[in-house]
Structure formats: C-alpha cells, structure tokens
Scaffold this motif. Structure first.
Motif, PDB file in Angstrom:
ATOM      1  N   TYR A 107      12.444  -7.665 -12.412  1.00  9.05           N
ATOM      2  CA  TYR A 107      13.399  -7.629 -13.524  1.00  9.05           C
ATOM      3  C   TYR A 107      13.816  -9.039 -13.911  1.00  9.05           C
ATOM      4  O   TYR A 107      13.836  -9.392 -15.097  1.00  9.05           O
ATOM      5  N   GLU A 108      14.141  -9.879 -12.932  1.00  8.46           N
ATOM      6  CA  GLU A 108      14.589 -11.243 -13.218  1.00  8.46           C
ATOM      7  C   GLU A 108      13.441 -12.097 -13.758  1.00  8.46           C
ATOM      8  O   GLU A 108      13.642 -12.937 -14.636  1.00  8.46           O
ATOM      9  N   ALA A 109      12.232 -11.880 -13.243  1.00  7.63           N
ATOM     10  CA  ALA A 109      11.070 -12.613 -13.752  1.00  7.63           C
ATOM     11  C   ALA A 109      10.793 -12.232 -15.206  1.00  7.63           C
ATOM     12  O   ALA A 109      10.437 -13.082 -16.033  1.00  7.63           O
ATOM     13  N   TYR A 110      10.977 -10.973 -15.536  1.00  8.05           N
ATOM     14  CA  TYR A 110      10.778 -10.489 -16.908  1.00  8.05           C
ATOM     15  C   TYR A 110      11.821 -11.103 -17.841  1.00  8.05           C
ATOM     16  O   TYR A 110      11.497 -11.523 -18.966  1.00  8.05           O
ATOM     17  N   ASN A 111      13.067 -11.197 -17.393  1.00 10.54           N
ATOM     18  CA  ASN A 111      14.106 -11.844 -18.200  1.00 10.54           C
ATOM     19  C   ASN A 111      13.778 -13.308 -18.443  1.00 10.54           C
ATOM     20  O   ASN A 111      13.937 -13.824 -19.553  1.00 10.54           O
ATOM     21  N   SER A 112      13.352 -14.009 -17.390  1.00  6.52           N
ATOM     22  CA  SER A 112      13.019 -15.425 -17.506  1.00  6.52           C
ATOM     23  C   SER A 112      11.884 -15.631 -18.507  1.00  6.52           C
ATOM     24  O   SER A 112      11.924 -16.536 -19.347  1.00  6.52           O
ATOM     25  N   TYR A 113      10.872 -14.778 -18.430  1.00  9.35           N
ATOM     26  CA  TYR A 113       9.747 -14.852 -19.369  1.00  9.35           C
ATOM     27  C   TYR A 113      10.208 -14.665 -20.803  1.00  9.35           C
ATOM     28  O   TYR A 113       9.819 -15.410 -21.713  1.00  9.35           O
ATOM     29  N   ARG A 114      11.064 -13.674 -21.033  1.00 14.87           N
ATOM     30  CA  ARG A 114      11.514 -13.411 -22.409  1.00 14.87           C
ATOM     31  C   ARG A 114      12.363 -14.554 -22.955  1.00 14.87           C
ATOM     32  O   ARG A 114      12.300 -14.868 -24.141  1.00 14.87           O
ATOM     33  N   ARG A 115      13.136 -15.173 -22.087  1.00 14.51           N
ATOM     34  CA  ARG A 115      14.032 -16.233 -22.551  1.00 14.51           C
ATOM     35  C   ARG A 115      13.275 -17.535 -22.818  1.00 14.51           C
ATOM     36  O   ARG A 115      13.571 -18.258 -23.774  1.00 14.51           O
ATOM     37  N   LEU A 116      12.295 -17.847 -21.964  1.00 15.19           N
ATOM     38  CA  LEU A 116      11.596 -19.133 -22.053  1.00 15.19           C
ATOM     39  C   LEU A 116      10.241 -19.047 -22.741  1.00 15.19           C
ATOM     40  O   LEU A 116       9.665 -20.076 -23.119  1.00 15.19           O
ATOM     41  N   ASP A 117       9.706 -17.821 -22.866  1.00 18.50           N
ATOM     42  CA  ASP A 117       8.363 -17.612 -23.417  1.00 18.50           C
ATOM     43  C   ASP A 117       7.282 -18.264 -22.568  1.00 18.50           C
ATOM     44  O   ASP A 117       6.187 -18.553 -23.060  1.00 18.50           O
ATOM     45  N   PHE A 118       7.592 -18.503 -21.328  1.00 20.59           N
ATOM     46  CA  PHE A 118       6.612 -18.972 -20.355  1.00 20.59           C
ATOM     47  C   PHE A 118       6.859 -18.236 -19.046  1.00 20.59           C
ATOM     48  O   PHE A 118       8.007 -17.964 -18.700  1.00 20.59           O
ATOM     49  N   PRO A 119       5.781 -17.917 -18.338  1.00 18.76           N
ATOM     50  CA  PRO A 119       4.395 -18.225 -18.648  1.00 18.76           C
ATOM     51  C   PRO A 119       3.894 -17.444 -19.862  1.00 18.76           C
ATOM     52  O   PRO A 119       4.540 -16.496 -20.308  1.00 18.76           O
ATOM     53  N   VAL A 120       2.744 -17.834 -20.369  1.00 17.61           N
ATOM     54  CA  VAL A 120       2.102 -17.068 -21.432  1.00 17.61           C
ATOM     55  C   VAL A 120       1.377 -15.907 -20.773  1.00 17.61           C
ATOM     56  O   VAL A 120       0.416 -16.116 -20.033  1.00 17.61           O
ATOM     57  N   LEU A 121       1.861 -14.711 -20.992  1.00 16.71           N
ATOM     58  CA  LEU A 121       1.287 -13.545 -20.341  1.00 16.71           C
ATOM     59  C   LEU A 121       0.137 -12.982 -21.166  1.00 16.71           C
ATOM     60  O   LEU A 121       0.147 -13.047 -22.404  1.00 16.71           O
ATOM     61  N   ALA A 122      -0.835 -12.434 -20.473  1.00 21.37           N
ATOM     62  CA  ALA A 122      -2.033 -11.912 -21.137  1.00 21.37           C
ATOM     63  C   ALA A 122      -1.800 -10.490 -21.599  1.00 21.37           C
ATOM     64  O   ALA A 122      -1.195  -9.684 -20.898  1.00 21.37           O
ATOM     65  N   SER A 123      -2.281 -10.178 -22.783  1.00 20.99           N
ATOM     66  CA  SER A 123      -2.243  -8.800 -23.249  1.00 20.99           C
ATOM     67  C   SER A 123      -3.325  -8.014 -22.521  1.00 20.99           C
ATOM     68  O   SER A 123      -4.381  -8.559 -22.198  1.00 20.99           O
ATOM     69  N   PRO A 124      -3.064  -6.738 -22.221  1.00 22.36           N
ATOM     70  CA  PRO A 124      -4.106  -5.953 -21.555  1.00 22.36           C
ATOM     71  C   PRO A 124      -5.297  -5.762 -22.479  1.00 22.36           C
ATOM     72  O   PRO A 124      -5.173  -5.835 -23.700  1.00 22.36           O
ATOM     73  N   THR A 125      -6.458  -5.538 -21.884  1.00 21.20           N
ATOM     74  CA  THR A 125      -7.661  -5.371 -22.698  1.00 21.20           C
ATOM     75  C   THR A 125      -7.721  -4.009 -23.357  1.00 21.20           C
ATOM     76  O   THR A 125      -8.514  -3.780 -24.262  1.00 21.20           O
ATOM     77  N   SER A 126      -6.883  -3.087 -22.911  1.00 28.05           N
ATOM     78  CA  SER A 126      -6.793  -1.787 -23.558  1.00 28.05           C
ATOM     79  C   SER A 126      -5.368  -1.300 -23.432  1.00 28.05           C
ATOM     80  O   SER A 126      -4.613  -1.756 -22.582  1.00 28.05           O
ATOM     81  N   ALA A 127      -4.985  -0.401 -24.292  1.00 28.41           N
ATOM     82  CA  ALA A 127      -3.604   0.092 -24.282  1.00 28.41           C
ATOM     83  C   ALA A 127      -3.614   1.594 -24.488  1.00 28.41           C
ATOM     84  O   ALA A 127      -4.414   2.132 -25.248  1.00 28.41           O
ATOM     85  N   LYS A 128      -2.703   2.262 -23.813  1.00 29.35           N
ATOM     86  CA  LYS A 128      -2.614   3.713 -23.907  1.00 29.35           C
ATOM     87  C   LYS A 128      -1.438   4.177 -24.764  1.00 29.35           C
ATOM     88  O   LYS A 128      -1.388   5.306 -25.183  1.00 29.35           O
ATOM     89  N   ASN A 129      -0.480   3.290 -24.983  1.00 30.77           N
ATOM     90  CA  ASN A 129       0.751   3.721 -25.631  1.00 30.77           C
ATOM     91  C   ASN A 129       0.758   3.305 -27.096  1.00 30.77           C
ATOM     92  O   ASN A 129       1.256   2.245 -27.454  1.00 30.77           O
ATOM     93  N   LYS A 130       0.166   4.128 -27.939  1.00 30.74           N
ATOM     94  CA  LYS A 130       0.156   3.901 -29.385  1.00 30.74           C
ATOM     95  C   LYS A 130      -0.473   2.552 -29.742  1.00 30.74           C
ATOM     96  O   LYS A 130      -0.062   1.883 -30.687  1.00 30.74           O
ATOM     97  N   GLY A 131      -1.461   2.156 -28.945  1.00 29.89           N
ATOM     98  CA  GLY A 131      -2.193   0.944 -29.296  1.00 29.89           C
ATOM     99  C   GLY A 131      -1.437  -0.341 -29.094  1.00 29.89           C
ATOM    100  O   GLY A 131      -1.763  -1.355 -29.706  1.00 29.89           O
ATOM    101  N   ILE A 132      -0.417  -0.364 -28.230  1.00 31.08           N
ATOM    102  CA  ILE A 132       0.366  -1.580 -28.010  1.00 31.08           C
ATOM    103  C   ILE A 132      -0.479  -2.592 -27.248  1.00 31.08           C
ATOM    104  O   ILE A 132      -0.925  -2.334 -26.139  1.00 31.08           O
ATOM    105  N   MET A 133      -0.693  -3.739 -27.856  1.00 33.43           N
ATOM    106  CA  MET A 133      -1.520  -4.778 -27.253  1.00 33.43           C
ATOM    107  C   MET A 133      -0.720  -6.054 -27.058  1.00 33.43           C
ATOM    108  O   MET A 133      -1.249  -7.160 -27.125  1.00 33.43           O
TER     109      MET A 133
END
Length: 503
Positions: A436-462
């Motif tokens: 949870y805290e790592a996710y908050n840090s990522y959203r606030r700083l935009d780092f690290p640059v996280l990779a989008s999954p190569t496929s998505a199951k939830n309405k095509g979210i990439m």
C-alpha cells in the motif's frame, strides 16, 4: 450489508443498557455487552490485517506496485479487480470492522465516569489513541477511493445512507485531529492508555510517546501527499509535526507483532504457507531494478528473495535472482521465491516505519517544505536506506558500502536522474512487503516507471490503475450519494486520480 451490520452493532450497545427479569434468559456465551478494550484490540488487528494481507480478495497493493507477480491466476495483476469485489472488501473491512469498532469503543469510554486526575488522563489517552487509528483508517480510504463518507459515516441511525465528503477537506480535518491527539499524549505521559489491550505499542505510559510519534509521522505523510495541491499549508504541517516529534528510529515503528497461534498469525502465513498454494513470486521489474544497483545486487535481495535448489531457477547472466513476468501467468518453479522470512507466522505487520518517514522527509526537503534543499534530502535519503538495511537484519556498515555505490549515492545516483527518480526508486526498494505504501509513493512521485501488463482482463485496461473504483454495493444501496461522489471526483474510473496525485 455493511449498513445492516453497523446497525446491529449500534443496537447491541443500546440494548445492553437495559435490564429486566428477562435477563435470566440471557445466554452467557452470546453477550450483548462488551468492553472498549476488546473493540479496540479487534480494530487494531483488523486494520493491520487488511493492510498487510496479500490475499487477492482483500489486498492487491503488492501487485499494483509491481513488487510481486502471480503464478497460475494472474487476473489481479491484469487489473481484474471487480470479479472478486476487491474494492468492496477493502471498503467494508475498514468501515465495518475497524471504524465501527473504534466508534463503539469511544462511545463506551466517553460514558465511563472519572474521579481522579489520573482517571481523566487515562480516558483522554484512550480517546486520543482511538482517534489516531481512526485518522489512519480514513486516510487509507481517501488514498484508495478519493471522496468517501466521513462526517456522516458510522452513525447508521442518523445517516443510514451517508454522504461522501470532499477528500481534501477530510485530509485537513485528519491532520488537525492528529495534531491535537499528539498534544494530549505528550501531556499525559505518566498515565497508561489501553494497557495490554493495545497490541501495537503495548499500552504503557511509555507507549503514549510512540503513539504521538506515529500521529506526527502520519501528519508528515498526509502533508507530503497534499503538497502538490497546497504547498504552503503542507510546509506548515510538516514543519510543525517534525518539531513535535515523529518516529525517531526503527524502535518506534508502528507494527503489530503477530503470534504463532491460529487466528493470530500474520495473514501472509495463510497466503504463503497454510494455503498450500504457490500463488506469488517476486516481480521481474522489481528484482531486475534491485539487481542493477550494485555488483552482485542490492544486499537486501537475500532478505527479500530466495532461490530454490531443486529445481533451481535459470538466472540471467550476472544475476542473483530472477522474477516472474508481471501481468502474466508464471511457473512457480522457474523463478526466485518470496523469502522464508515472510513465511513466519509471527512476522510483524508494519503500517509505518522509520525508513518511510525518512524518504518522505527527503521529498519534503526537495520540495522546500522544510529547509535544506538537496543537501538535506541526501541526509534523509541515506537515513532511509540505512533504516531499511538495519530493519531487514543487515548493518549500518552494509548500508554505508551500498550508499557509496555510484548508482546509489544521492549526489551521483543514476546520472541525469531527477530527485523524484532517486527517491522513488529507493523508496520502492525499502517499502518491499508494504504494498500500500509503495503504491502511494509511486503515485505521488511517478517513479519507478511501472510496466503495463502485456494483456488485460478488466475491460482492456492496459495501464496501472491510480485508484480503486467505488464498491458496487454503494452504487446499488447508496446510489444518490455514490453518483454525486463519482461526478465530483471526475468519474468512478481506475484512471481518475486522487486529488493529491497531480504530477
């Protein structure tokens, strides 16, 4: 269901205040009254359980922060968060199991009579500690969903269909509450709070200071979060909380030490051991980044991961560990595994630690929320890495060697990198197992640059979701308020940013 259960909770308190001859028929094994200590202990355990769990029905933040990947069933790392109703569970647990119990405990404590000055101080301490845990719980809700029920929440009799409050307004009220609580606990230093019923800090007179430190640290977290929206306000709050005294070392970490007995074990134990499943492995984006920092890899990797010997994973050239492909199904035996350290049923569940605080302060220095600029940021950055090393069983000397590496040294790290990248990457490493805290840090700083999954199951979210959508039950039961909240935040979507996520 949430509202029905909350109503039952309040009804239990109301009926417990009556007594007549029918009490002779009361089943002693089904009590209608309880003690505030029991409610408080339960709320502490429930909130820590929810934050540290990795059960995909409850908590997928390790997956959203791409520290872990999945094996046979990769749906959650493909952002299918609705089939299991993950947002519903998160919302329900925090309101029904945590905030409702804290509210009821507070009601019972406020109703008790006090005579001596010590009695009054103990009562004040208990209410302040409850308030801190309430503030923490509401902050999680805001950071996960955005606008949420607050001023009308929990009072199910008066507000069966609570309105949603503005997230920024909630934040400011939480900060004010936390500051007031810290003052109370620092004043009543000679008096206990919940005693042994406080399963986080122990409830002794000495623990009041630690609760106050947690409150001040939480203020700093919230203020740094809000700093891109209201920098002047954030600066005042960070400086005030820093002067009042946040966590001073790893000894002050806010954590629940679990037991080995069934029902009191860290939820990770159920997910990683007793379930007899092998659903999780380290994610390759995380493992590869740690492996690239110094020759032989970040020393913490041996504390985070383990390589099986039969069969052993095939490691890329020059690598010490290898993670699974994020967003895809992975064969468990082909990759490095989660360290046995986390398989211990009594491993502590941490909700705030000294390392996180240091990275927040490094960010605050770079944002000029506190004096010192980049030079002071380096001090906090170094302290955050050192605290992480020591907390995971390494030494300050190990940390010093690591900090001298060209790719880690704050002055030279990642040539051309911004301060956000430097702090963001190392905070990501230090916040391992704190999804949870790592996710908050990522959203606030935009780092690290996280990779989008190569496929998505939830309405095509990439893309990486930046919030949970509201629970489906709210749309059906509390529809009018839900629709207003969704409109106010800009749409109930995975891509709708939390109010503070501006950069």
């Amino acid at each position: 269901m949430k509202k029905i259960l909350l109503l039952i909770s309040f009804a239990g308190i109301a009926f417990s205040c009556t007594s007549d001859i029918t009490d002779i028929n009361t089943d002693p094994k089904r009590p209608t009254v309880t003690r505030p200590e029991y409610l408080f202990s339960n709320a502490e355990k429930k909130v820590v359980d929810q934050v540290v769990s990795t059960n995909v029905n409850n908590n997928v933040f390790r997956l959203l922060s791409q520290q872990w990947a999945e094996t046979t069933y990769p749906d959650e790392s493909q952002y299918n968060l609705s089939n299991r109703k993950i947002p519903d569970t998160h919302f329900l647990v925090l309101y029904r199991d945590v905030l409702a119990d804290l509210h009821d405990a507070k009601v019972l404590i406020e109703a008790t009579s006090t005579v001596t000055a010590s009695d009054i101080a103990v009562k004040q301490n208990k209410i302040a500690v409850i308030d801190i845990l309430e503030a923490y719980s509401y902050s999680i809700l805001v950071d996960t969903f955005g606008n949420v029920p607050y001023s009308q929440a929990i009072d199910i009799v008066k507000y069966p269909l609570p309105a949603y409050d503005d997230a920024k307004t909630i934040y400011k009220d939480l900060i004010a509450r936390l500051a007031a609580d810290a003052v109370i606990l620092k004043t009543n230093t000679a008096d206990v709070n919940f005693g042994s019923a406080d399963i986080i800090y122990g409830g002794t007179a000495a623990s009041n200071a630690k609760w106050a430190k947690f409150a001040n640290s939480l203020i700093i977290r919230l203020a740094v979060n809000i700093s891109d929206v209201e920098p002047a306000y954030a600066a005042t709050q960070v400086q005030t909380a820093l002067a009042s005294g946040p966590l001073a070392s790893n000894a002050d970490n806010t954590k629940l030490v679990y037991l080995t007995t069934s029902g009191n074990q860290n939820p990770l134990y159920a997910d990683l051991v007793t379930s007899n499943r092998n659903d999780f492995i380290p994610a390759e984006p995380f493992v590869a980044a740690m492996d690239a920092t110094v020759a032989g890899g970040d020393p913490r990797m041996a504390k985070y991961f383990v390589n099986a010997t039969s069969p052993a994973p095939v490691l890329p050239a020059g690598r010490t560990f290898v993670g699974g492909t994020y967003g895809e199904a992975n064969v468990f035996t082909s990759y490095s595994h989660i360290t046995a350290t986390l398989n211990n049923p009594a491993v502590p569940g941490v909700i705030f630690d000294y390392a996180e605080l240091q990275f927040l302060l490094a960010e605050a220095a770079e944002k000029n929320l506190i004096p010192g600029g980049s030079a002071q940021a380096k001090v906090y950055y170094d302290a955050g890495i050192t605290a992480s090393f020591v907390d995971w069983g390494l030494t300050a000397a190990n940390a010093a060697t690591y900090l001298a590496s060209p790719k880690v040294d704050y002055t030279n790290a990642l040539s051309g990198a911004t301060w956000k990248q430097k702090i963001g990457m190392q905070a990501w490493f230090a916040l391992y197992n704190r999804g949870y805290e790592a996710y908050n840090s990522y959203r606030r700083l935009d780092f690290p640059v996280l990779a989008s999954p190569t496929s998505a199951k939830n309405k095509g979210i990439m893309f990486v979701p930046v919030r949970y959508t509201y629970p489906g039950v709210e749309a059906s039961i509390n529809g009018t308020n839900y629709k207003k909240a969704a409109s106010d935040i800009g749409g109930d979507l995975f891509e709708t940013k939390i109010f503070w996520d501006k950069q």
